[in-house]
Design a protein around this motif. Sequence first.
Motif, PDB file in Angstrom:
ATOM      1  N   GLY A  10       0.803  -1.223   0.000  1.00  0.00           N
ATOM      2  CA  GLY A  10       0.000   0.000   0.000  1.00  0.00           C
ATOM      3  C   GLY A  10       0.839   1.278   0.000  1.00  0.00           C
ATOM      4  N   LYS A  11       0.301   2.317  -0.616  1.00  0.00           N
ATOM      5  CA  LYS A  11       0.986   3.610  -0.646  1.00  0.00           C
ATOM      6  C   LYS A  11      -0.050   4.710  -0.481  1.00  0.00           C
ATOM      7  CE  LYS A  11       4.008   6.355  -3.532  1.00  0.00           C
ATOM      8  NZ  LYS A  11       4.958   6.405  -4.602  1.00  0.00           N
ATOM      9  N   LYS A  12       0.213   5.595   0.472  1.00  0.00           N
ATOM     10  CA  LYS A  12      -0.724   6.681   0.775  1.00  0.00           C
ATOM     11  C   LYS A  12      -1.174   7.420  -0.500  1.00  0.00           C
ATOM     12  CE  LYS A  12      -0.716  10.902   3.637  1.00  0.00           C
ATOM     13  NZ  LYS A  12      -2.144  10.986   3.815  1.00  0.00           N
ATOM     14  N   ASP A  13      -2.453   7.640  -0.612  1.00  0.00           N
ATOM     15  CA  ASP A  13      -3.055   8.394  -1.719  1.00  0.00           C
ATOM     16  C   ASP A  13      -2.793   7.809  -3.112  1.00  0.00           C
ATOM     17  OD1 ASP A  13      -4.180  10.169   0.082  1.00  0.00           O
ATOM     18  OD2 ASP A  13      -2.442  11.506   0.041  1.00  0.00           O
ATOM     19  N   HIS A  14      -2.462   6.523  -3.158  1.00  0.00           N
ATOM     20  CA  HIS A  14      -2.257   5.862  -4.449  1.00  0.00           C
ATOM     21  C   HIS A  14      -3.025   4.539  -4.478  1.00  0.00           C
ATOM     22  CE1 HIS A  14       1.145   8.587  -4.468  1.00  0.00           C
ATOM     23  NE2 HIS A  14       1.293   8.353  -5.772  1.00  0.00           N
ATOM     24  N   ALA A  15      -3.501   4.181  -5.651  1.00  0.00           N
ATOM     25  CA  ALA A  15      -4.017   2.824  -5.840  1.00  0.00           C
ATOM     26  C   ALA A  15      -2.954   2.046  -6.610  1.00  0.00           C
ATOM     27  CB  ALA A  15      -5.338   2.852  -6.605  1.00  0.00           C
ATOM     28  N   ILE A  16      -3.048   0.727  -6.552  1.00  0.00           N
ATOM     29  CA  ILE A  16      -2.023  -0.113  -7.169  1.00  0.00           C
ATOM     30  C   ILE A  16      -2.625  -0.785  -8.402  1.00  0.00           C
ATOM     31  CG2 ILE A  16      -0.400  -2.000  -6.784  1.00  0.00           C
ATOM     32  CD1 ILE A  16      -0.872  -1.603  -3.739  1.00  0.00           C
ATOM     33  N   PHE A  17      -2.069  -0.438  -9.556  1.00  0.00           N
ATOM     34  CA  PHE A  17      -2.522  -1.075 -10.802  1.00  0.00           C
ATOM     35  C   PHE A  17      -1.636  -2.305 -10.995  1.00  0.00           C
ATOM     36  CE2 PHE A  17      -2.586  -0.711 -15.691  1.00  0.00           C
ATOM     37  CZ  PHE A  17      -3.745  -1.477 -15.774  1.00  0.00           C
ATOM     38  N   LEU A  18      -2.182  -3.449 -10.638  1.00  0.00           N
ATOM     39  CA  LEU A  18      -1.380  -4.672 -10.581  1.00  0.00           C
ATOM     40  C   LEU A  18      -1.802  -5.642 -11.679  1.00  0.00           C
ATOM     41  CD1 LEU A  18       0.506  -6.728  -9.027  1.00  0.00           C
ATOM     42  CD2 LEU A  18      -1.520  -7.338  -7.677  1.00  0.00           C
ATOM     43  N   ASP A  19      -0.807  -6.142 -12.405  1.00  0.00           N
ATOM     44  CA  ASP A  19      -1.044  -7.201 -13.379  1.00  0.00           C
ATOM     45  C   ASP A  19      -0.748  -8.519 -12.667  1.00  0.00           C
ATOM     46  OD1 ASP A  19      -0.950  -9.085 -15.352  1.00  0.00           O
ATOM     47  OD2 ASP A  19       0.205  -7.858 -16.773  1.00  0.00           O
ATOM     48  N   THR A  20      -1.809  -9.268 -12.361  1.00  0.00           N
ATOM     49  CA  THR A  20      -1.586 -10.464 -11.537  1.00  0.00           C
ATOM     50  C   THR A  20      -0.929 -11.602 -12.312  1.00  0.00           C
ATOM     51  OG1 THR A  20      -3.818 -11.340 -11.961  1.00  0.00           O
ATOM     52  CG2 THR A  20      -3.553  -9.912 -10.036  1.00  0.00           C
ATOM     53  N   SER A  21      -0.749 -11.442 -13.637  1.00  0.00           N
ATOM     54  CA  SER A  21      -0.108 -12.526 -14.386  1.00  0.00           C
ATOM     55  C   SER A  21       1.396 -12.545 -14.137  1.00  0.00           C
ATOM     56  CB  SER A  21      -0.396 -12.409 -15.887  1.00  0.00           C
ATOM     57  OG  SER A  21       0.303 -11.307 -16.426  1.00  0.00           O
ATOM     58  N   ASP A  22       1.979 -11.376 -13.814  1.00  0.00           N
ATOM     59  CA  ASP A  22       3.431 -11.367 -13.571  1.00  0.00           C
ATOM     60  C   ASP A  22       3.822 -10.466 -12.389  1.00  0.00           C
ATOM     61  OD1 ASP A  22       2.985  -8.847 -14.548  1.00  0.00           O
ATOM     62  OD2 ASP A  22       4.217  -9.062 -16.357  1.00  0.00           O
ATOM     63  N   LEU A  23       2.836  -9.963 -11.684  1.00  0.00           N
ATOM     64  CA  LEU A  23       3.025  -9.081 -10.514  1.00  0.00           C
ATOM     65  C   LEU A  23       3.720  -7.756 -10.838  1.00  0.00           C
ATOM     66  CD1 LEU A  23       3.687 -11.435  -7.444  1.00  0.00           C
ATOM     67  CD2 LEU A  23       1.549 -10.663  -8.462  1.00  0.00           C
ATOM     68  N   SER A  24       3.727  -7.364 -12.121  1.00  0.00           N
ATOM     69  CA  SER A  24       4.221  -6.022 -12.407  1.00  0.00           C
ATOM     70  C   SER A  24       3.124  -5.042 -11.960  1.00  0.00           C
ATOM     71  CB  SER A  24       4.543  -5.852 -13.894  1.00  0.00           C
ATOM     72  OG  SER A  24       3.399  -6.130 -14.670  1.00  0.00           O
ATOM     73  N   PHE A  25       3.551  -3.874 -11.488  1.00  0.00           N
ATOM     74  CA  PHE A  25       2.544  -2.958 -10.943  1.00  0.00           C
ATOM     75  C   PHE A  25       2.996  -1.516 -11.076  1.00  0.00           C
ATOM     76  CE2 PHE A  25       4.497  -1.531  -6.953  1.00  0.00           C
ATOM     77  CZ  PHE A  25       5.551  -2.418  -6.855  1.00  0.00           C
ATOM     78  N   GLU A  26       2.009  -0.648 -10.917  1.00  0.00           N
ATOM     79  CA  GLU A  26       2.281   0.784 -11.016  1.00  0.00           C
ATOM     80  C   GLU A  26       1.425   1.481  -9.951  1.00  0.00           C
ATOM     81  OE1 GLU A  26       0.972   2.190 -14.875  1.00  0.00           O
ATOM     82  OE2 GLU A  26       1.120   4.270 -14.219  1.00  0.00           O
ATOM     83  N   TYR A  27       2.025   2.449  -9.245  1.00  0.00           N
ATOM     84  CA  TYR A  27       1.238   3.238  -8.303  1.00  0.00           C
ATOM     85  C   TYR A  27       0.566   4.383  -9.060  1.00  0.00           C
ATOM     86  CZ  TYR A  27       3.529   0.934  -4.348  1.00  0.00           C
ATOM     87  OH  TYR A  27       3.964   0.018  -3.427  1.00  0.00           O
ATOM     88  N   VAL A  28      -0.734   4.496  -8.924  1.00  0.00           N
ATOM     89  CA  VAL A  28      -1.457   5.569  -9.619  1.00  0.00           C
ATOM     90  C   VAL A  28      -2.030   6.525  -8.570  1.00  0.00           C
ATOM     91  CG1 VAL A  28      -3.361   6.089 -11.190  1.00  0.00           C
ATOM     92  CG2 VAL A  28      -2.059   3.968 -11.473  1.00  0.00           C
ATOM     93  N   PRO A  29      -1.648   7.813  -8.653  1.00  0.00           N
ATOM     94  CA  PRO A  29      -2.153   8.763  -7.655  1.00  0.00           C
ATOM     95  C   PRO A  29      -3.670   8.888  -7.718  1.00  0.00           C
ATOM     96  CG  PRO A  29      -0.708   9.867  -9.248  1.00  0.00           C
ATOM     97  CD  PRO A  29      -0.777   8.431  -9.640  1.00  0.00           C
ATOM     98  N   ILE A  30      -4.297   8.870  -6.560  1.00  0.00           N
ATOM     99  CA  ILE A  30      -5.750   9.047  -6.515  1.00  0.00           C
ATOM    100  C   ILE A  30      -5.987  10.376  -5.827  1.00  0.00           C
ATOM    101  CG2 ILE A  30      -7.936   8.123  -5.609  1.00  0.00           C
ATOM    102  CD1 ILE A  30      -6.740   6.156  -7.515  1.00  0.00           C
ATOM    103  N   SER A  31      -6.249  11.392  -6.627  1.00  0.00           N
ATOM    104  CA  SER A  31      -6.527  12.670  -5.976  1.00  0.00           C
ATOM    105  C   SER A  31      -8.027  12.899  -6.067  1.00  0.00           C
ATOM    106  CB  SER A  31      -5.736  13.804  -6.616  1.00  0.00           C
ATOM    107  OG  SER A  31      -6.216  14.013  -7.904  1.00  0.00           O
ATOM    108  N   MET A  32      -8.638  12.876  -4.913  1.00  0.00           N
ATOM    109  CA  MET A  32     -10.093  12.950  -4.855  1.00  0.00           C
ATOM    110  C   MET A  32     -10.536  14.383  -4.582  1.00  0.00           C
ATOM    111  SD  MET A  32     -11.890  10.235  -5.262  1.00  0.00           S
ATOM    112  CE  MET A  32     -11.233   8.768  -5.995  1.00  0.00           C
ATOM    113  N   THR A  33      -9.917  15.349  -5.263  1.00  0.00           N
ATOM    114  CA  THR A  33     -10.310  16.728  -4.988  1.00  0.00           C
ATOM    115  C   THR A  33     -11.805  16.896  -5.234  1.00  0.00           C
ATOM    116  OG1 THR A  33      -8.221  17.156  -6.078  1.00  0.00           O
ATOM    117  CG2 THR A  33      -9.471  19.076  -5.351  1.00  0.00           C
ATOM    118  N   GLY A  34     -12.496  17.308  -4.196  1.00  0.00           N
ATOM    119  CA  GLY A  34     -13.930  17.548  -4.341  1.00  0.00           C
ATOM    120  C   GLY A  34     -14.786  16.302  -4.218  1.00  0.00           C
ATOM    121  N   ALA A  35     -14.174  15.145  -3.925  1.00  0.00           N
ATOM    122  CA  ALA A  35     -14.969  13.909  -3.799  1.00  0.00           C
ATOM    123  C   ALA A  35     -14.376  13.020  -2.712  1.00  0.00           C
ATOM    124  CB  ALA A  35     -14.986  13.166  -5.128  1.00  0.00           C
TER     125      ALA A  35
END
Length: 403
Positions: free
Chosen positions: A197-222
Motif C-alpha cells: 500500500g501507498k498513501k493516496d495511491h491505488a495499485i494497478f497490478l497485473d496479476t499474471s506477472d506481478l508487475s505494478f504501477e502506483y497511480v495517484p488518486i486525488s479525490m479533490t472535491g470527492a
Amino acid sequence: MAVNDRIADVDKTPAQMKSAVLAKFEEVFGPAGDVKTYFAPGRVNLIGEHTDYNGGHVFPCALTIGTYAAAKKRDDRKLRFYSVNFPQNGVIETSLDELVPDDKFGWTNYPKGVIYTFNLKGFPVTSGLDMVVYGNIPNGSGLSSSASLEVLTGFILRDLFGFEISNIILAQIGQASENDYNGMNCGIMDQFAVAMGKKDHAIFLDTSDLSFEYVPISMTGAKIIIANTNKKHKLTDSAYNERRCECEQALEELQSVVKINHLCELTPEQFEQYKDAIKDPVRQKRAKHAVYENQRTVEAVKVLKEGNLQRFGELMKEAHLSISRDYEVTGPELDTLAETAWTVPGCIGSRMTGGGFGGCTVSIVKDEAVSDFIRTVGEAYRKKIGYDASFYVVSIGDGPCIV
Ligand code: GLA
C-alpha cells in the motif's frame, strides 16, 4: 472517519489504537518490556474483481484502517494470542509444534498459517510469541481483515527474526497460507494491496506477472465511501472456491481452441470468437465477466490518469452489473446499495468490492452530496433489506509499519 458506524473503532486514531493494544498486552501477558507495536492496513478494490486468479488486472488500495498488534518473542515454543476484537475467546495458547489448522484455534489459524508457511519456505520460526491483536476493520466486511492479519504476522516475524524478505514475498506467503492452511483459494490481490500500500495511491497490478504501477488518486472535491451490507459472510463457506473452479474449467475448454495461459489474456473480441468452446452457459458467463472486467480495469486506469472521473464512475457501474449478472456474487444486499447509489446526484460511481456474497460497496461521491448519499442509500437499504447498512468515509494509506 466513520459516518454512521456501529463499530466505533474505525474512528480511533493510530495513537489510540497503539496505546489500546499495548495496554491490553500488559493486562493479558504482564509487563510489556521490549514489546513492539505494528500495523498492517485493510484494503478496498476500486475496480477489477475476480480477475486476480485469472491472470488479469486489479486496482486496489490500502486503507488507513487496519490491524494493530503488540508482539514479543518468547524463549520457549509457546504461541499465545489474544484479540481485542474477540475477547470472548480469551488467550488462545498453542505452540510451534501444533501448526495444524483447526476450528478450535479460531482467528489464530491466520497467524499460525503464516508461521507454518514461513517454516515451509525456509524461514524457520524457532521460538514462540506473545501477541495481542486489535483491528479497526469491521470484521467480515470484505475489506480484507484476514489479509491484513496475515501480512501483519509476516511483517512481525520478519522484524523479530531478522529475515530478509521483500514485502511482495510477504504478500505471497500470506496468500499461500490462506490457500493451503485456511482453505480459501484467493488470488494475490488482497495480500499484495496490504503489503504494498501507498498513501493516496491505488495499485494497478497485473496479476499474471506481478508487475505494478502506483497511480495517484486525488479525490479533490470527492470522497471514497464504503457502505457495509452488515451481512455476515465467510468466503471459505461461500461459492468463492466454486467460482474459481468454474473459471479454471472454462480456461481448459478454451485451451482446446486457443493458446492461452489465463482467461484474461483474451480480449473481448477474442472471447466472442472462441466462447463456444465453453460448453456450459453458466461457465461461459463466468469467463465472460473475467475477460471484460480485465479490459474495464485497464480502461478505468487510463481514464483516471486522464482525469476523467466521470468515465471511471461509469466503468464502476458496468463492473457491478457484470459481477451481478454474469458472475452472480452480489445478492440483494449489494445490489440494493449499488443500484440506489447510482440514483443519487453527485455519486460518480458505485460498485460492490471484494469477493462478494455480502461485504461492501465502494462509491465515489462529490463532497457536497455525501450526506444525501448516506441518507438515501441508508434508507433504501433498511426498507428493502430490513436492517441498517454502515457507511465509512475512508482514506488511502500506506502498507505495514512499526508504530
Ligand atoms: C477476495 C479474494 C481476492 C479476489 C477478490 C475478488 O477478496 O481474496 O483474491 O479474488 O475476492 O476480486
